[in-house]
Design a protein around this motif. Structure first.
Motif, PDB file in Angstrom:
ATOM      1  N   ASP A 155     -39.783  22.266 -35.558  1.00  0.00           N
ATOM      2  CA  ASP A 155     -40.910  21.568 -36.176  1.00  0.00           C
ATOM      3  C   ASP A 155     -40.981  21.966 -37.644  1.00  0.00           C
ATOM      4  OD1 ASP A 155     -43.129  20.020 -36.491  1.00  0.00           O
ATOM      5  OD2 ASP A 155     -44.512  21.376 -35.468  1.00  0.00           O
ATOM      6  N   THR A 156     -40.786  21.004 -38.522  1.00  0.00           N
ATOM      7  CA  THR A 156     -40.748  21.289 -39.957  1.00  0.00           C
ATOM      8  C   THR A 156     -41.750  20.416 -40.694  1.00  0.00           C
ATOM      9  OG1 THR A 156     -39.131  19.607 -40.614  1.00  0.00           O
ATOM     10  CG2 THR A 156     -38.261  21.647 -39.657  1.00  0.00           C
ATOM     11  N   ASP A 157     -41.893  20.664 -41.986  1.00  0.00           N
ATOM     12  CA  ASP A 157     -42.764  19.828 -42.814  1.00  0.00           C
ATOM     13  C   ASP A 157     -42.246  18.387 -42.892  1.00  0.00           C
ATOM     14  OD1 ASP A 157     -44.348  22.012 -43.311  1.00  0.00           O
ATOM     15  OD2 ASP A 157     -43.396  22.489 -45.228  1.00  0.00           O
ATOM     16  N   GLN A 158     -40.962  18.187 -42.610  1.00  0.00           N
ATOM     17  CA  GLN A 158     -40.367  16.855 -42.623  1.00  0.00           C
ATOM     18  C   GLN A 158     -40.347  16.223 -41.226  1.00  0.00           C
ATOM     19  OE1 GLN A 158     -38.542  19.592 -44.171  1.00  0.00           O
ATOM     20  NE2 GLN A 158     -39.821  19.033 -45.944  1.00  0.00           N
ATOM     21  N   GLY A 159     -41.031  16.854 -40.285  1.00  0.00           N
ATOM     22  CA  GLY A 159     -41.067  16.340 -38.922  1.00  0.00           C
ATOM     23  C   GLY A 159     -40.130  17.100 -37.998  1.00  0.00           C
ATOM     24  N   MET A 160     -39.923  16.570 -36.800  1.00  0.00           N
ATOM     25  CA  MET A 160     -39.072  17.220 -35.804  1.00  0.00           C
ATOM     26  C   MET A 160     -37.613  17.069 -36.197  1.00  0.00           C
ATOM     27  SD  MET A 160     -39.664  18.890 -32.976  1.00  0.00           S
ATOM     28  CE  MET A 160     -41.164  18.190 -32.272  1.00  0.00           C
ATOM     29  N   ARG A 161     -36.892  18.206 -36.165  1.00  0.00           N
ATOM     30  CA  ARG A 161     -35.492  18.209 -36.536  1.00  0.00           C
ATOM     31  C   ARG A 161     -34.652  18.781 -35.399  1.00  0.00           C
ATOM     32  NH1 ARG A 161     -35.274  14.920 -40.600  1.00  0.00           N
ATOM     33  NH2 ARG A 161     -33.193  15.738 -41.114  1.00  0.00           N
ATOM     34  N   LEU A 162     -33.423  18.299 -35.293  1.00  0.00           N
ATOM     35  CA  LEU A 162     -32.457  18.812 -34.322  1.00  0.00           C
ATOM     36  C   LEU A 162     -31.459  19.662 -35.095  1.00  0.00           C
ATOM     37  CD1 LEU A 162     -31.343  18.734 -31.390  1.00  0.00           C
ATOM     38  CD2 LEU A 162     -29.967  16.750 -32.100  1.00  0.00           C
ATOM     39  N   ARG A 163     -31.528  20.970 -34.851  1.00  0.00           N
ATOM     40  CA  ARG A 163     -30.711  21.901 -35.651  1.00  0.00           C
ATOM     41  C   ARG A 163     -29.902  22.845 -34.766  1.00  0.00           C
ATOM     42  NH1 ARG A 163     -34.996  23.775 -40.397  1.00  0.00           N
ATOM     43  NH2 ARG A 163     -34.928  21.807 -41.582  1.00  0.00           N
ATOM     44  N   ALA A 164     -28.873  23.392 -35.350  1.00  0.00           N
ATOM     45  CA  ALA A 164     -28.081  24.401 -34.660  1.00  0.00           C
ATOM     46  C   ALA A 164     -28.959  25.613 -34.388  1.00  0.00           C
ATOM     47  CB  ALA A 164     -26.878  24.789 -35.505  1.00  0.00           C
ATOM     48  N   THR A 165     -28.750  26.250 -33.234  1.00  0.00           N
ATOM     49  CA  THR A 165     -29.545  27.438 -32.919  1.00  0.00           C
ATOM     50  C   THR A 165     -29.169  28.608 -33.811  1.00  0.00           C
ATOM     51  OG1 THR A 165     -27.967  28.040 -31.173  1.00  0.00           O
ATOM     52  CG2 THR A 165     -29.894  26.754 -30.525  1.00  0.00           C
ATOM     53  N   ARG A 166     -27.956  28.594 -34.341  1.00  0.00           N
ATOM     54  CA  ARG A 166     -27.516  29.615 -35.295  1.00  0.00           C
ATOM     55  C   ARG A 166     -27.094  28.913 -36.571  1.00  0.00           C
ATOM     56  NH1 ARG A 166     -23.927  33.931 -31.699  1.00  0.00           N
ATOM     57  NH2 ARG A 166     -25.571  34.414 -30.175  1.00  0.00           N
ATOM     58  N   GLY A 201     -22.375  10.719 -28.383  1.00  0.00           N
ATOM     59  CA  GLY A 201     -22.526   9.420 -29.025  1.00  0.00           C
ATOM     60  C   GLY A 201     -22.851   9.527 -30.498  1.00  0.00           C
ATOM     61  N   ALA A 202     -23.509  10.615 -30.855  1.00  0.00           N
ATOM     62  CA  ALA A 202     -23.843  10.845 -32.263  1.00  0.00           C
ATOM     63  C   ALA A 202     -22.666  11.437 -33.041  1.00  0.00           C
ATOM     64  CB  ALA A 202     -25.057  11.772 -32.370  1.00  0.00           C
ATOM     65  N   GLY A 203     -21.514  11.600 -32.355  1.00  0.00           N
ATOM     66  CA  GLY A 203     -20.310  12.086 -33.026  1.00  0.00           C
ATOM     67  C   GLY A 203     -20.210  13.590 -33.151  1.00  0.00           C
ATOM     68  N   LEU A 204     -20.959  14.340 -32.309  1.00  0.00           N
ATOM     69  CA  LEU A 204     -20.991  15.787 -32.470  1.00  0.00           C
ATOM     70  C   LEU A 204     -19.868  16.509 -31.730  1.00  0.00           C
ATOM     71  CD1 LEU A 204     -24.847  16.371 -32.293  1.00  0.00           C
ATOM     72  CD2 LEU A 204     -23.395  15.732 -34.229  1.00  0.00           C
ATOM     73  N   GLY A 205     -19.184  15.826 -30.805  1.00  0.00           N
ATOM     74  CA  GLY A 205     -18.025  16.418 -30.149  1.00  0.00           C
ATOM     75  C   GLY A 205     -18.376  17.460 -29.101  1.00  0.00           C
ATOM     76  N   ALA A 206     -17.370  17.870 -28.336  1.00  0.00           N
ATOM     77  CA  ALA A 206     -17.538  18.923 -27.325  1.00  0.00           C
ATOM     78  C   ALA A 206     -16.232  19.715 -27.257  1.00  0.00           C
ATOM     79  CB  ALA A 206     -17.859  18.320 -25.961  1.00  0.00           C
ATOM     80  N   PRO A 207     -16.313  21.060 -27.313  1.00  0.00           N
ATOM     81  CA  PRO A 207     -17.566  21.832 -27.447  1.00  0.00           C
ATOM     82  C   PRO A 207     -18.153  21.686 -28.852  1.00  0.00           C
ATOM     83  CG  PRO A 207     -15.673  23.285 -27.545  1.00  0.00           C
ATOM     84  CD  PRO A 207     -15.127  21.932 -27.198  1.00  0.00           C
ATOM     85  N   ARG A 208     -19.412  22.110 -28.972  1.00  0.00           N
ATOM     86  CA  ARG A 208     -20.125  22.008 -30.243  1.00  0.00           C
ATOM     87  C   ARG A 208     -21.167  23.124 -30.289  1.00  0.00           C
ATOM     88  NH1 ARG A 208     -21.318  17.788 -26.964  1.00  0.00           N
ATOM     89  NH2 ARG A 208     -23.380  17.809 -25.981  1.00  0.00           N
ATOM     90  N   GLN A 209     -21.815  23.256 -31.402  1.00  0.00           N
ATOM     91  CA  GLN A 209     -22.851  24.273 -31.532  1.00  0.00           C
ATOM     92  C   GLN A 209     -24.040  23.943 -30.626  1.00  0.00           C
ATOM     93  OE1 GLN A 209     -23.773  25.886 -35.541  1.00  0.00           O
ATOM     94  NE2 GLN A 209     -22.537  24.164 -36.292  1.00  0.00           N
TER      95      GLN A 209
END
Length: 323
Positions: free
Chosen positions: A70-81, A56-64
């Protein structure tokens, strides 16, 4: 869904579900996590509405593959690589979607997902070390915060007989509550809800049972909406607690008290015998409960006739055969 429901779609309860659990190939590796229990059993009674937040967020499949950081800017959703950040599109999806889920009566999520996981999600530091293991996925956290009354469960936990029974029971209760509110809150409606669910509440938490009765004793002392909000918050919190065999025994004995005068001594003795057998773990809950239902049918006790504790969900689900 993999098959049609034997009931009209309008009769089924609207429940949200992670799309991969319906067999949709939406996971990061292009695969799915098809749950046959959901599509072949629960779909007979639940009208599933599927979502995949990452698609729904437009990330497609397959995807990373992704994880929470946990960062200084709060919780982030990032690629594992690498350092690609998907937080903004996920937050946009959540903001656009949550309000449209208000009619759902429950939600089944995919475990271990940084978007859909209900609990036990790992959170990493920016250096790659795990800092905690008790987070919820970004979508799941927002869902539970926005709809605190909504029964939410992970598909894997539905393999536990008691957790499965508890979740389904809560969905049916939440559906009853939502229907009450949709019809318009009245003092009689609130008292009626409490009356038909009070023995379920007793089984889950006797302390809450004893507290909520007096809360409804004087519905004129505060605005009805305030009382209803306080009532259902405590009620649904109590319903999320697992019922011990001893609590079921206590509740069944309460029911026997209403039936005692209308039963033959032999029938009464058989009910007590099977309640005790259940307490010893020799028979499942369905055995004494079936006897109680038969006794209620025979006696015709009007107060017990409306008690949802006797039939909290369709018998076809077979949930009390295993608890």
């Amino acid at each position: 869904m993999t098959e049609s429901s034997p009931t009209r779609p309008d009769d089924r309860i609207p429940v949200g579900i992670s799309a991969c659990l319906l067999g949709r190939e939406v996971r990061h590796d292009g695969g799915h996590k098809h749950s046959r229990y959901c599509t072949e059993v629960l779909a007979r009674h639940f009208q599933f509405r599927s979502l995949c937040p990452e698609m729904g967020a437009g990330l497609g499949a397959p995807r990373q593959a992704m994880h929470l950081v946990d960062t200084d800017q709060g919780m982030r959703l990032r690629a594992t690589r690498g350092e690609q950040d998907f937080t903004a599109p996920m937050q946009g999806f959540v903001a656009d979607t949550l309000e449209g889920l208000a009619d759902l009566r429950g939600y089944i999520l995919m475990a271990k997902s940084p978007s859909c996981g209900m609990e036990r999600i790992r959170v990493y530091r920016e250096d790659g070390e795990v800092v905690r293991r008790d987070a919820s996925g970004l979508f799941a956290a927002a869902l539970m915060e926005r709809y605190p009354l909504l029964p939410v469960e992970e598909e894997g936990r539905l393999n536990d007989d008691r957790l499965r029974e508890n979740f389904v029971e809560r969905v049916f209760i939440h559906d009853d509550w939502c229907r009450l509110r949709e019809a318009g809150l009245t003092p009689g409606g609130l008292i009626g809800f409490h009356s038909r669910h009070k023995f379920q509440l007793l089984a889950h938490c006797e302390a809450t049972y004893r507290r909520l009765g007096p809360m409804l004793a004087d519905l004129k002392r505060r605005p009805l909406e305030e009382i209803a909000d306080d009532y259902i918050a405590d009620f649904m919190t109590a319903m999320a607690k697992r019922i011990s065999p001893g609590a079921h025994v206590n509740t069944m004995l309460h029911l026997v008290g209403f039936l005692r005068d209308g039963l033959e001594a032999a029938d009464l003795a058989l009910i007590h015998e099977q309640i005790q057998a259940y307490q010893r773990g020799e028979v499942p809950l369905v055995v004494p409960m079936t006897l109680l239902r038969g006794a209620q049918s025979k006696v015709g006790q009007p107060y017990l006739a409306e008690q949802r504790y006797l039939t909290p969900y369709p018998d076809a689900l077979g949930l009390r055969n295993r608890v």
